[in-house]
Design a protein around this motif. Structure first.
Motif, PDB file in Angstrom:
ATOM      1  N   GLN A   1     -14.564   1.211   3.253  1.00 26.25           N
ATOM      2  CA  GLN A   1     -14.683  -0.134   2.344  1.00 26.25           C
ATOM      3  C   GLN A   1     -13.308  -0.956   3.139  1.00 26.25           C
ATOM      4  OE1 GLN A   1     -16.627  -1.986  -0.291  1.00 26.25           O
ATOM      5  NE2 GLN A   1     -17.822  -0.795   1.204  1.00 26.25           N
ATOM      6  N   TYR A   2     -12.404  -0.321   3.711  1.00 26.56           N
ATOM      7  CA  TYR A   2     -11.297  -1.424   4.198  1.00 26.56           C
ATOM      8  C   TYR A   2     -11.496  -1.274   5.737  1.00 26.56           C
ATOM      9  CZ  TYR A   2      -6.532  -2.658   4.867  1.00 26.56           C
ATOM     10  OH  TYR A   2      -5.426  -3.598   5.052  1.00 26.56           O
TER      11      TYR A   2
ATOM     12  N   LEU B   1     -10.092  -0.258  -8.152  1.00 26.74           N
ATOM     13  CA  LEU B   1      -9.610   0.530  -6.839  1.00 26.74           C
ATOM     14  C   LEU B   1     -10.164  -0.105  -5.635  1.00 26.74           C
ATOM     15  CD1 LEU B   1      -8.336   3.929  -8.088  1.00 26.74           C
ATOM     16  CD2 LEU B   1      -6.974   1.853  -7.843  1.00 26.74           C
ATOM     17  N   PHE B   2     -11.726  -0.069  -5.580  1.00 32.06           N
ATOM     18  CA  PHE B   2     -12.425  -0.274  -4.317  1.00 32.06           C
ATOM     19  C   PHE B   2     -12.183  -2.023  -4.128  1.00 32.06           C
ATOM     20  CE2 PHE B   2     -14.360   3.952  -4.692  1.00 32.06           C
ATOM     21  CZ  PHE B   2     -14.097   4.252  -3.185  1.00 32.06           C
TER      22      PHE B   2
ATOM     23  N   ALA C   1     -10.172  20.226  -5.223  1.00 35.24           N
ATOM     24  CA  ALA C   1      -9.427  18.871  -5.445  1.00 35.24           C
ATOM     25  C   ALA C   1      -8.917  18.288  -4.098  1.00 35.24           C
ATOM     26  CB  ALA C   1      -8.297  19.179  -6.261  1.00 35.24           C
TER      27      ALA C   1
ATOM     28  N   GLN D   1      -4.999   6.591   3.182  1.00 33.60           N
ATOM     29  CA  GLN D   1      -5.636   5.784   2.174  1.00 33.60           C
ATOM     30  C   GLN D   1      -4.998   5.760   0.753  1.00 33.60           C
ATOM     31  OE1 GLN D   1      -7.949   3.325   3.147  1.00 33.60           O
ATOM     32  NE2 GLN D   1      -7.890   4.252   4.979  1.00 33.60           N
TER      33      GLN D   1
ATOM     34  N   PHE E   1     -12.444   5.077   0.937  1.00 35.61           N
ATOM     35  CA  PHE E   1     -11.651   4.090   0.893  1.00 35.61           C
ATOM     36  C   PHE E   1     -11.773   3.566   2.632  1.00 35.61           C
ATOM     37  CE2 PHE E   1     -10.312   5.384  -3.364  1.00 35.61           C
ATOM     38  CZ  PHE E   1     -10.187   3.966  -3.817  1.00 35.61           C
ATOM     39  N   TRP E   2     -11.436   4.359   3.502  1.00 33.06           N
ATOM     40  CA  TRP E   2     -11.364   3.888   4.637  1.00 33.06           C
ATOM     41  C   TRP E   2     -12.891   3.262   5.053  1.00 33.06           C
ATOM     42  CZ3 TRP E   2     -14.894   5.358   8.860  1.00 33.06           C
ATOM     43  CH2 TRP E   2     -14.614   4.753  10.127  1.00 33.06           C
TER      44      TRP E   2
ATOM     45  N   GLN F   1      -9.092  -2.871  -2.302  1.00 32.88           N
ATOM     46  CA  GLN F   1      -9.151  -2.861  -1.124  1.00 32.88           C
ATOM     47  C   GLN F   1     -10.053  -3.705  -0.315  1.00 32.88           C
ATOM     48  OE1 GLN F   1      -6.957  -0.049   1.162  1.00 32.88           O
ATOM     49  NE2 GLN F   1      -5.956  -1.206  -0.538  1.00 32.88           N
TER      50      GLN F   1
ATOM     51  N   ASN G   1      -5.126   4.536  -1.982  1.00 31.32           N
ATOM     52  CA  ASN G   1      -5.614   4.716  -3.379  1.00 31.32           C
ATOM     53  C   ASN G   1      -6.240   6.082  -3.469  1.00 31.32           C
ATOM     54  OD1 ASN G   1      -4.976   1.931  -4.292  1.00 31.32           O
ATOM     55  ND2 ASN G   1      -6.974   1.211  -3.993  1.00 31.32           N
ATOM     56  N   ALA G   2      -6.518   6.611  -2.323  1.00 33.90           N
ATOM     57  CA  ALA G   2      -6.981   7.856  -2.396  1.00 33.90           C
ATOM     58  C   ALA G   2      -5.946   8.980  -2.472  1.00 33.90           C
ATOM     59  CB  ALA G   2      -7.687   8.310  -0.983  1.00 33.90           C
TER      60      ALA G   2
ATOM     61  N   GLN H   1     -18.916  -2.586  -7.330  1.00 38.71           N
ATOM     62  CA  GLN H   1     -18.412  -1.823  -6.002  1.00 38.71           C
ATOM     63  C   GLN H   1     -19.336  -0.560  -5.806  1.00 38.71           C
ATOM     64  OE1 GLN H   1     -15.631  -2.968  -4.217  1.00 38.71           O
ATOM     65  NE2 GLN H   1     -15.766  -4.715  -5.358  1.00 38.71           N
TER      66      GLN H   1
ATOM     67  N   MET I   1     -12.220  10.814  -1.085  1.00 43.24           N
ATOM     68  CA  MET I   1     -12.008   9.570  -1.433  1.00 43.24           C
ATOM     69  C   MET I   1     -11.442   8.800  -0.376  1.00 43.24           C
ATOM     70  SD  MET I   1     -12.971   9.301  -4.445  1.00 43.24           S
ATOM     71  CE  MET I   1     -12.314   7.879  -4.683  1.00 43.24           C
ATOM     72  N   GLN I   2     -10.528   9.513   0.598  1.00 49.18           N
ATOM     73  CA  GLN I   2     -10.085   8.877   1.728  1.00 49.18           C
ATOM     74  C   GLN I   2     -11.020   8.376   2.527  1.00 49.18           C
ATOM     75  OE1 GLN I   2      -7.121  11.378   4.279  1.00 49.18           O
ATOM     76  NE2 GLN I   2      -8.759  10.968   5.897  1.00 49.18           N
TER      77      GLN I   2
ATOM     78  N   ALA J   1     -17.715   2.874  -6.100  1.00 45.25           N
ATOM     79  CA  ALA J   1     -17.366   2.959  -7.518  1.00 45.25           C
ATOM     80  C   ALA J   1     -18.929   3.784  -8.132  1.00 45.25           C
ATOM     81  CB  ALA J   1     -16.935   2.188  -8.153  1.00 45.25           C
TER      82      ALA J   1
ATOM     83  N   ALA K   1     -10.212  14.888  -2.357  1.00 47.88           N
ATOM     84  CA  ALA K   1      -9.203  13.811  -2.148  1.00 47.88           C
ATOM     85  C   ALA K   1      -9.593  13.161  -0.697  1.00 47.88           C
ATOM     86  CB  ALA K   1      -7.804  14.176  -2.101  1.00 47.88           C
TER      87      ALA K   1
ATOM     88  N   ASN L   1       0.801  -1.200  -0.140  1.00 45.48           N
ATOM     89  CA  ASN L   1       0.133  -0.051  -0.102  1.00 45.48           C
ATOM     90  C   ASN L   1       0.856   1.201  -0.005  1.00 45.48           C
ATOM     91  OD1 ASN L   1      -2.592  -1.230  -0.125  1.00 45.48           O
ATOM     92  ND2 ASN L   1      -2.468  -1.479   2.152  1.00 45.48           N
TER      93      ASN L   1
ATOM     94  N   LEU M   1      -4.961   8.750  -6.318  1.00 44.11           N
ATOM     95  CA  LEU M   1      -5.840   9.601  -7.061  1.00 44.11           C
ATOM     96  C   LEU M   1      -5.668  10.998  -7.218  1.00 44.11           C
ATOM     97  CD1 LEU M   1      -9.155   7.382  -6.301  1.00 44.11           C
ATOM     98  CD2 LEU M   1      -8.536   7.879  -8.457  1.00 44.11           C
ATOM     99  N   TYR M   2      -5.325  11.556  -6.013  1.00 45.18           N
ATOM    100  CA  TYR M   2      -5.010  12.953  -5.959  1.00 45.18           C
ATOM    101  C   TYR M   2      -3.837  13.179  -6.618  1.00 45.18           C
ATOM    102  CZ  TYR M   2      -4.156  17.260  -3.270  1.00 45.18           C
ATOM    103  OH  TYR M   2      -4.046  18.737  -3.335  1.00 45.18           O
TER     104      TYR M   2
END
Lengths: 195, 195
Positions: B98-99, A94-95, B84, A65, B95-96, A98, A67-68, B65, B91-92, B68, B88, A11, A71-72
Protein backbone atom coordinates in the motif's frame (compact mmCIF):
# COMPACT_ATOMS: atom_id res chain seq x y z
CA UNK A 1 16.83 -5.61 19.06
CA UNK A 2 18.27 -2.73 17.06
CA UNK A 3 16.15 -0.07 15.40
CA UNK A 4 17.67 1.68 12.43
CA UNK A 5 15.83 4.99 12.52
CA UNK A 6 16.00 8.65 11.61
CA UNK A 7 15.16 10.95 14.50
CA UNK A 8 12.97 13.22 12.34
CA UNK A 9 10.84 10.30 11.09
CA UNK A 10 7.49 9.70 12.77
CA UNK A 11 7.46 6.21 11.25
CA UNK A 12 10.63 5.37 13.19
CA UNK A 13 9.40 6.97 16.43
CA UNK A 14 6.27 4.78 16.40
CA UNK A 15 8.38 1.68 16.92
CA UNK A 16 10.46 3.35 19.63
CA UNK A 17 7.31 4.33 21.51
CA UNK A 18 5.71 0.89 21.13
CA UNK A 19 8.81 -0.97 22.33
CA UNK A 20 9.26 1.35 25.32
CA UNK A 21 5.57 1.13 26.24
CA UNK A 22 5.80 -2.66 26.23
CA UNK A 23 9.10 -2.72 28.12
CA UNK A 24 11.02 -4.29 25.22
CA UNK A 25 14.68 -3.21 25.12
CA UNK A 26 15.65 -1.51 21.89
CA UNK A 27 18.83 0.18 20.70
CA UNK A 28 18.34 3.15 18.36
CA UNK A 29 20.85 3.36 15.51
CA UNK A 30 20.62 6.78 13.94
CA UNK A 31 20.45 6.49 10.14
CA UNK A 32 20.69 9.89 8.50
CA UNK A 33 18.54 9.92 5.36
CA UNK A 34 20.00 13.26 4.25
CA UNK A 35 23.44 11.63 4.20
CA UNK A 36 22.06 8.63 2.26
CA UNK A 37 22.80 6.20 5.09
CA UNK A 38 19.75 4.14 3.98
CA UNK A 39 21.31 3.64 0.53
CA UNK A 40 24.73 2.23 1.48
CA UNK A 41 25.57 -1.36 0.42
CA UNK A 42 25.59 -2.35 4.11
CA UNK A 43 22.10 -0.98 4.69
CA UNK A 44 20.67 -2.40 1.44
CA UNK A 45 21.99 -5.82 2.44
CA UNK A 46 19.79 -5.52 5.55
CA UNK A 47 16.79 -3.99 3.77
CA UNK A 48 16.74 -4.14 -0.05
CA UNK A 49 13.85 -1.65 -0.02
CA UNK A 50 16.27 0.99 1.31
CA UNK A 51 13.82 2.32 3.88
CA UNK A 52 13.85 3.12 7.57
CA UNK A 53 12.61 2.07 10.03
CA UNK A 54 14.27 -1.32 9.98
CA UNK A 55 14.46 -3.61 12.99
CA UNK A 56 17.20 -6.20 13.41
CA UNK A 57 16.43 -8.78 16.06
CA UNK A 58 19.11 -10.40 18.21
CA UNK A 59 18.97 -13.57 16.08
CA UNK A 60 19.71 -11.53 12.94
CA UNK A 61 16.23 -11.52 11.48
CA UNK A 62 15.03 -8.27 9.91
CA UNK A 63 11.63 -6.64 9.75
CA UNK A 64 10.59 -3.38 8.11
CA UNK A 65 7.44 -1.28 7.63
CA UNK A 66 6.64 0.66 10.80
CA UNK A 67 3.12 -0.61 11.40
CA UNK A 68 4.11 -4.23 10.70
CA UNK A 69 6.88 -4.00 13.29
CA UNK A 70 4.58 -2.40 15.88
CA UNK A 71 2.00 -5.15 15.29
CA UNK A 72 4.64 -7.83 15.80
CA UNK A 73 5.97 -6.24 19.00
CA UNK A 74 2.48 -5.69 20.40
CA UNK A 75 1.02 -9.12 19.73
CA UNK A 76 -0.91 -10.29 22.76
CA UNK A 77 -0.87 -6.85 24.42
CA UNK A 78 -3.72 -4.44 25.13
CA UNK A 79 -2.55 -2.30 22.19
CA UNK A 80 -4.33 -4.76 19.88
CA UNK A 81 -8.06 -5.31 20.52
CA UNK A 82 -9.08 -8.84 21.45
CA UNK A 83 -12.34 -8.55 19.51
CA UNK A 84 -11.93 -9.64 15.86
CA UNK A 85 -13.95 -6.80 14.36
CA UNK A 86 -12.26 -4.15 16.51
CA UNK A 87 -8.94 -5.62 15.44
CA UNK A 88 -10.08 -5.29 11.82
CA UNK A 89 -11.03 -1.65 12.44
CA UNK A 90 -7.58 -1.03 13.91
CA UNK A 91 -6.03 -2.59 10.80
CA UNK A 92 -8.23 -0.36 8.63
CA UNK A 93 -6.83 2.74 10.34
CA UNK A 94 -3.24 1.45 10.16
CA UNK A 95 -3.55 0.99 6.39
CA UNK A 96 -5.30 4.36 6.06
CA UNK A 97 -2.41 5.92 7.94
CA UNK A 98 0.17 4.58 5.48
CA UNK A 99 -1.93 5.12 2.35
CA UNK A 100 -3.64 8.46 2.98
CA UNK A 101 -2.38 10.15 6.15
CA UNK A 102 1.41 9.77 6.04
CA UNK A 103 1.70 10.57 2.29
CA UNK A 104 -0.08 13.87 3.03
CA UNK A 105 1.08 15.14 6.42
CA UNK A 106 4.57 13.60 6.47
CA UNK A 107 5.28 14.69 2.91
CA UNK A 108 4.15 18.27 3.57
CA UNK A 109 6.33 18.44 6.69
CA UNK A 110 9.27 16.75 4.94
CA UNK A 111 9.10 19.22 2.08
CA UNK A 112 9.52 22.03 4.61
CA UNK A 113 11.99 20.70 7.17
CA UNK A 114 14.13 18.62 4.78
CA UNK A 115 13.66 19.88 1.23
CA UNK A 116 13.65 23.67 1.51
CA UNK A 117 9.97 24.40 0.79
CA UNK A 118 8.09 27.03 2.79
CA UNK A 119 4.48 27.09 3.94
CA UNK A 120 3.87 29.58 1.12
CA UNK A 121 5.37 27.33 -1.60
CA UNK A 122 3.74 24.02 -0.59
CA UNK A 123 1.73 22.41 -3.41
CA UNK A 124 -1.92 23.53 -2.91
CA UNK A 125 -3.14 20.03 -3.84
CA UNK A 126 -0.98 18.59 -1.04
CA UNK A 127 -2.34 21.16 1.44
CA UNK A 128 -5.85 20.17 0.38
CA UNK A 129 -5.10 16.49 1.02
CA UNK A 130 -3.70 17.36 4.46
CA UNK A 131 -6.80 19.35 5.34
CA UNK A 132 -8.96 16.45 4.15
CA UNK A 133 -7.05 14.02 6.37
CA UNK A 134 -7.42 16.27 9.42
CA UNK A 135 -11.11 16.89 8.65
CA UNK A 136 -11.74 13.13 8.48
CA UNK A 137 -9.96 12.65 11.81
CA UNK A 138 -12.03 15.48 13.33
CA UNK A 139 -15.21 13.77 12.08
CA UNK A 140 -14.18 10.39 13.52
CA UNK A 141 -12.85 11.67 16.85
CA UNK A 142 -15.81 13.94 17.57
CA UNK A 143 -17.86 10.95 18.69
CA UNK A 144 -15.32 8.73 20.46
CA UNK A 145 -12.12 9.06 22.49
CA UNK A 146 -9.84 6.87 20.34
CA UNK A 147 -9.91 5.45 16.82
CA UNK A 148 -11.18 2.04 17.98
CA UNK A 149 -13.09 1.44 21.18
CA UNK A 150 -12.55 3.28 24.44
CA UNK A 151 -8.85 2.60 24.98
CA UNK A 152 -5.78 3.48 22.91
CA UNK A 153 -4.58 0.98 20.33
CA UNK A 154 -1.76 0.88 17.81
CA UNK A 155 -4.02 2.89 15.47
CA UNK A 156 -3.73 5.88 17.82
CA UNK A 157 -0.01 5.45 18.38
CA UNK A 158 0.57 5.22 14.63
CA UNK A 159 -1.65 8.09 13.54
CA UNK A 160 -0.49 10.44 16.29
CA UNK A 161 3.10 10.38 15.03
CA UNK A 162 2.77 12.67 12.03
CA UNK A 163 -0.39 14.37 13.33
CA UNK A 164 1.36 16.04 16.24
CA UNK A 165 4.20 17.07 13.90
CA UNK A 166 1.96 18.74 11.30
CA UNK A 167 2.33 22.24 12.85
CA UNK A 168 5.85 22.03 11.31
CA UNK A 169 4.05 22.35 7.95
CA UNK A 170 1.86 25.26 9.06
CA UNK A 171 -1.29 23.37 10.07
CA UNK A 172 -2.82 24.94 13.18
CA UNK A 173 -4.20 22.10 15.27
CA UNK A 174 -6.50 24.47 17.16
CA UNK A 175 -8.62 24.41 13.98
CA UNK A 176 -9.36 20.73 14.68
CA UNK A 177 -10.42 20.69 18.37
CA UNK A 178 -11.43 17.01 18.57
CA UNK A 179 -8.07 16.05 17.05
CA UNK A 180 -6.30 18.28 19.58
CA UNK A 181 -8.14 16.67 22.49
CA UNK A 182 -7.33 13.21 21.09
CA UNK A 183 -3.61 14.08 20.85
CA UNK A 184 -3.70 15.07 24.53
CA UNK A 185 -5.33 11.75 25.41
CA UNK A 186 -2.69 9.79 23.47
CA UNK A 187 0.08 11.83 25.13
CA UNK A 188 -1.46 10.94 28.49
CA UNK A 189 -1.40 7.25 27.54
CA UNK A 190 2.16 6.95 26.20
CA UNK A 191 5.61 8.47 26.60
CA UNK A 192 6.07 10.07 23.18
CA UNK A 193 9.57 11.42 23.72
CA UNK A 194 12.30 10.47 21.28
CA UNK A 195 15.43 8.39 21.67
CA UNK B 1 -21.83 -9.09 2.66
CA UNK B 2 -21.78 -6.41 0.00
CA UNK B 3 -18.61 -5.15 -1.65
CA UNK B 4 -18.73 -1.66 -3.11
CA UNK B 5 -16.07 -1.88 -5.77
CA UNK B 6 -14.91 -0.53 -9.10
CA UNK B 7 -14.17 -3.24 -11.65
CA UNK B 8 -10.91 -1.57 -12.81
CA UNK B 9 -9.51 -1.39 -9.25
CA UNK B 10 -7.04 -4.05 -8.17
CA UNK B 11 -7.68 -3.05 -4.56
CA UNK B 12 -11.34 -4.04 -4.97
CA UNK B 13 -10.55 -7.28 -6.81
CA UNK B 14 -8.32 -8.48 -3.94
CA UNK B 15 -11.34 -8.70 -1.65
CA UNK B 16 -13.43 -10.43 -4.32
CA UNK B 17 -10.70 -13.05 -4.82
CA UNK B 18 -10.17 -13.58 -1.08
CA UNK B 19 -13.87 -13.99 -0.36
CA UNK B 20 -14.34 -16.41 -3.27
CA UNK B 21 -11.27 -18.43 -2.32
CA UNK B 22 -12.61 -18.81 1.22
CA UNK B 23 -16.16 -19.62 0.05
CA UNK B 24 -17.64 -16.49 1.64
CA UNK B 25 -20.65 -15.18 -0.29
CA UNK B 26 -20.22 -11.61 -1.48
CA UNK B 27 -22.33 -9.32 -3.65
CA UNK B 28 -20.40 -6.88 -5.86
CA UNK B 29 -21.94 -3.41 -6.10
CA UNK B 30 -20.30 -1.57 -8.97
CA UNK B 31 -19.28 1.92 -7.87
CA UNK B 32 -18.05 3.99 -10.81
CA UNK B 33 -15.29 6.30 -9.67
CA UNK B 34 -15.34 8.20 -12.97
CA UNK B 35 -18.99 9.10 -12.29
CA UNK B 36 -18.11 10.12 -8.69
CA UNK B 37 -20.25 7.39 -7.16
CA UNK B 38 -17.78 7.25 -4.23
CA UNK B 39 -18.49 10.92 -3.44
CA UNK B 40 -22.29 10.88 -3.16
CA UNK B 41 -23.87 11.71 0.23
CA UNK B 42 -25.11 8.10 0.41
CA UNK B 43 -21.64 6.65 -0.11
CA UNK B 44 -19.93 9.13 2.24
CA UNK B 45 -22.42 8.16 4.94
CA UNK B 46 -21.10 4.60 4.60
CA UNK B 47 -17.43 5.56 4.25
CA UNK B 48 -16.47 9.14 5.18
CA UNK B 49 -13.06 8.56 3.54
CA UNK B 50 -14.84 8.37 0.16
CA UNK B 51 -12.84 5.35 -0.98
CA UNK B 52 -13.56 1.95 -2.50
CA UNK B 53 -13.36 -0.87 -1.70
CA UNK B 54 -15.90 -0.74 1.10
CA UNK B 55 -17.51 -3.81 2.61
CA UNK B 56 -20.91 -3.71 4.28
CA UNK B 57 -21.64 -6.76 6.38
CA UNK B 58 -25.13 -8.18 6.80
CA UNK B 59 -25.42 -6.61 10.28
CA UNK B 60 -24.72 -3.16 8.80
CA UNK B 61 -21.12 -2.82 9.96
CA UNK B 62 -18.65 -1.30 7.49
CA UNK B 63 -14.99 -1.97 6.84
CA UNK B 64 -12.64 -0.34 4.35
CA UNK B 65 -9.00 -0.57 3.26
CA UNK B 66 -8.48 -3.56 0.99
CA UNK B 67 -5.77 -5.34 2.96
CA UNK B 68 -7.59 -4.83 6.27
CA UNK B 69 -10.73 -6.42 4.82
CA UNK B 70 -8.78 -9.36 3.36
CA UNK B 71 -7.08 -9.93 6.74
CA UNK B 72 -10.45 -9.94 8.49
CA UNK B 73 -12.00 -12.37 6.02
CA UNK B 74 -8.97 -14.68 6.09
CA UNK B 75 -8.49 -14.90 9.85
CA UNK B 76 -7.84 -18.49 10.82
CA UNK B 77 -7.27 -19.63 7.23
CA UNK B 78 -4.11 -20.86 5.52
CA UNK B 79 -3.80 -17.47 3.79
CA UNK B 80 -2.31 -16.12 7.04
CA UNK B 81 0.80 -17.90 8.37
CA UNK B 82 0.45 -19.53 11.78
CA UNK B 83 4.02 -18.62 12.74
CA UNK B 84 4.24 -15.19 14.40
CA UNK B 85 7.32 -14.02 12.52
CA UNK B 86 6.03 -15.23 9.16
CA UNK B 87 2.80 -13.40 9.93
CA UNK B 88 4.87 -10.29 10.63
CA UNK B 89 6.67 -10.69 7.31
CA UNK B 90 3.31 -10.99 5.56
CA UNK B 91 2.20 -7.77 7.26
CA UNK B 92 5.44 -6.09 6.15
CA UNK B 93 4.64 -6.93 2.54
CA UNK B 94 1.01 -5.84 2.88
CA UNK B 95 2.10 -2.41 4.16
CA UNK B 96 4.81 -2.21 1.49
CA UNK B 97 2.15 -2.92 -1.12
CA UNK B 98 0.00 0.00 0.00
CA UNK B 99 2.87 2.42 0.66
CA UNK B 100 5.30 1.72 -2.21
CA UNK B 101 3.83 -0.70 -4.78
CA UNK B 102 0.27 0.49 -5.34
CA UNK B 103 1.19 4.22 -5.41
CA UNK B 104 3.64 3.40 -8.22
CA UNK B 105 2.08 0.69 -10.41
CA UNK B 106 -1.59 1.50 -9.84
CA UNK B 107 -1.03 5.22 -10.33
CA UNK B 108 0.93 4.70 -13.57
CA UNK B 109 -1.81 2.44 -14.92
CA UNK B 110 -4.59 4.76 -13.70
CA UNK B 111 -2.97 7.72 -15.42
CA UNK B 112 -3.15 5.80 -18.69
CA UNK B 113 -6.45 3.96 -18.58
CA UNK B 114 -8.45 6.60 -16.67
CA UNK B 115 -6.75 9.97 -17.01
CA UNK B 116 -5.66 10.19 -20.63
CA UNK B 117 -1.89 9.84 -20.26
CA UNK B 118 0.13 7.72 -22.66
CA UNK B 119 3.19 5.56 -22.04
CA UNK B 120 5.20 8.36 -23.66
CA UNK B 121 3.84 11.09 -21.37
CA UNK B 122 4.08 9.24 -18.04
CA UNK B 123 6.16 11.10 -15.43
CA UNK B 124 9.73 9.68 -15.66
CA UNK B 125 10.03 9.74 -11.85
CA UNK B 126 6.91 7.58 -11.61
CA UNK B 127 8.30 5.15 -14.20
CA UNK B 128 11.50 4.96 -12.16
CA UNK B 129 9.53 4.13 -9.01
CA UNK B 130 7.65 1.40 -10.90
CA UNK B 131 10.88 -0.12 -12.18
CA UNK B 132 12.29 -0.01 -8.64
CA UNK B 133 9.25 -1.83 -7.27
CA UNK B 134 9.50 -4.54 -9.95
CA UNK B 135 13.28 -4.85 -9.42
CA UNK B 136 12.76 -5.34 -5.69
CA UNK B 137 10.15 -8.02 -6.35
CA UNK B 138 12.51 -9.72 -8.82
CA UNK B 139 15.22 -9.72 -6.13
CA UNK B 140 12.91 -11.20 -3.51
CA UNK B 141 11.24 -13.78 -5.73
CA UNK B 142 14.46 -15.07 -7.26
CA UNK B 143 15.15 -17.11 -4.14
CA UNK B 144 11.71 -18.30 -3.05
CA UNK B 145 8.34 -19.20 -4.58
CA UNK B 146 6.13 -16.76 -2.66
CA UNK B 147 6.66 -13.63 -0.58
CA UNK B 148 6.51 -15.52 2.72
CA UNK B 149 7.27 -19.20 3.12
CA UNK B 150 6.49 -21.89 0.59
CA UNK B 151 2.77 -21.38 0.20
CA UNK B 152 0.74 -18.40 -1.01
CA UNK B 153 -0.47 -15.90 1.58
CA UNK B 154 -2.46 -12.69 1.48
CA UNK B 155 0.81 -10.92 0.62
CA UNK B 156 0.86 -12.66 -2.75
CA UNK B 157 -2.85 -12.13 -3.40
CA UNK B 158 -2.51 -8.44 -2.56
CA UNK B 159 0.67 -7.72 -4.51
CA UNK B 160 -0.38 -9.69 -7.58
CA UNK B 161 -3.37 -7.42 -8.17
CA UNK B 162 -1.61 -4.41 -9.65
CA UNK B 163 1.48 -6.38 -10.72
CA UNK B 164 -0.38 -8.39 -13.34
CA UNK B 165 -2.09 -5.20 -14.54
CA UNK B 166 1.13 -3.21 -15.04
CA UNK B 167 1.44 -4.12 -18.75
CA UNK B 168 -1.45 -1.64 -19.14
CA UNK B 169 1.15 1.04 -18.29
CA UNK B 170 3.75 -0.30 -20.72
CA UNK B 171 5.81 -2.44 -18.34
CA UNK B 172 6.91 -5.65 -20.08
CA UNK B 173 6.80 -8.40 -17.46
CA UNK B 174 9.16 -10.58 -19.50
CA UNK B 175 11.89 -8.21 -18.25
CA UNK B 176 11.28 -9.56 -14.73
CA UNK B 177 11.31 -13.37 -15.17
CA UNK B 178 11.09 -14.31 -11.48
CA UNK B 179 8.10 -11.99 -11.12
CA UNK B 180 6.49 -13.58 -14.19
CA UNK B 181 6.95 -17.08 -12.79
CA UNK B 182 5.53 -15.94 -9.45
CA UNK B 183 2.44 -14.49 -11.16
CA UNK B 184 1.89 -17.86 -12.82
CA UNK B 185 2.17 -19.61 -9.44
CA UNK B 186 -0.36 -17.22 -7.88
CA UNK B 187 -2.71 -17.70 -10.84
CA UNK B 188 -2.42 -21.46 -10.29
CA UNK B 189 -3.34 -20.99 -6.62
CA UNK B 190 -6.36 -18.70 -6.96
CA UNK B 191 -9.18 -17.87 -9.36
CA UNK B 192 -8.27 -14.29 -10.28
CA UNK B 193 -11.22 -13.58 -12.54
CA UNK B 194 -13.40 -10.56 -11.86
CA UNK B 195 -17.01 -10.25 -10.75
Amino acid sequence: MRLYGYNLSGNCLKIWWTARHLGKPVEWIETDLLKGEHRTPEFLARNPAGQVPLVEFDDGRMLSQSNAVCLYLAEGSALIPADAFERAQMMQWLFWEQYSHEPALAVARGNIILRGATIETLDPALIQRCNGVLDLMEHELSSRPFFVGNTPTLADLSIVAYTRLCPDAGFRLENWPAVSRWIARVEDSFDLSGP
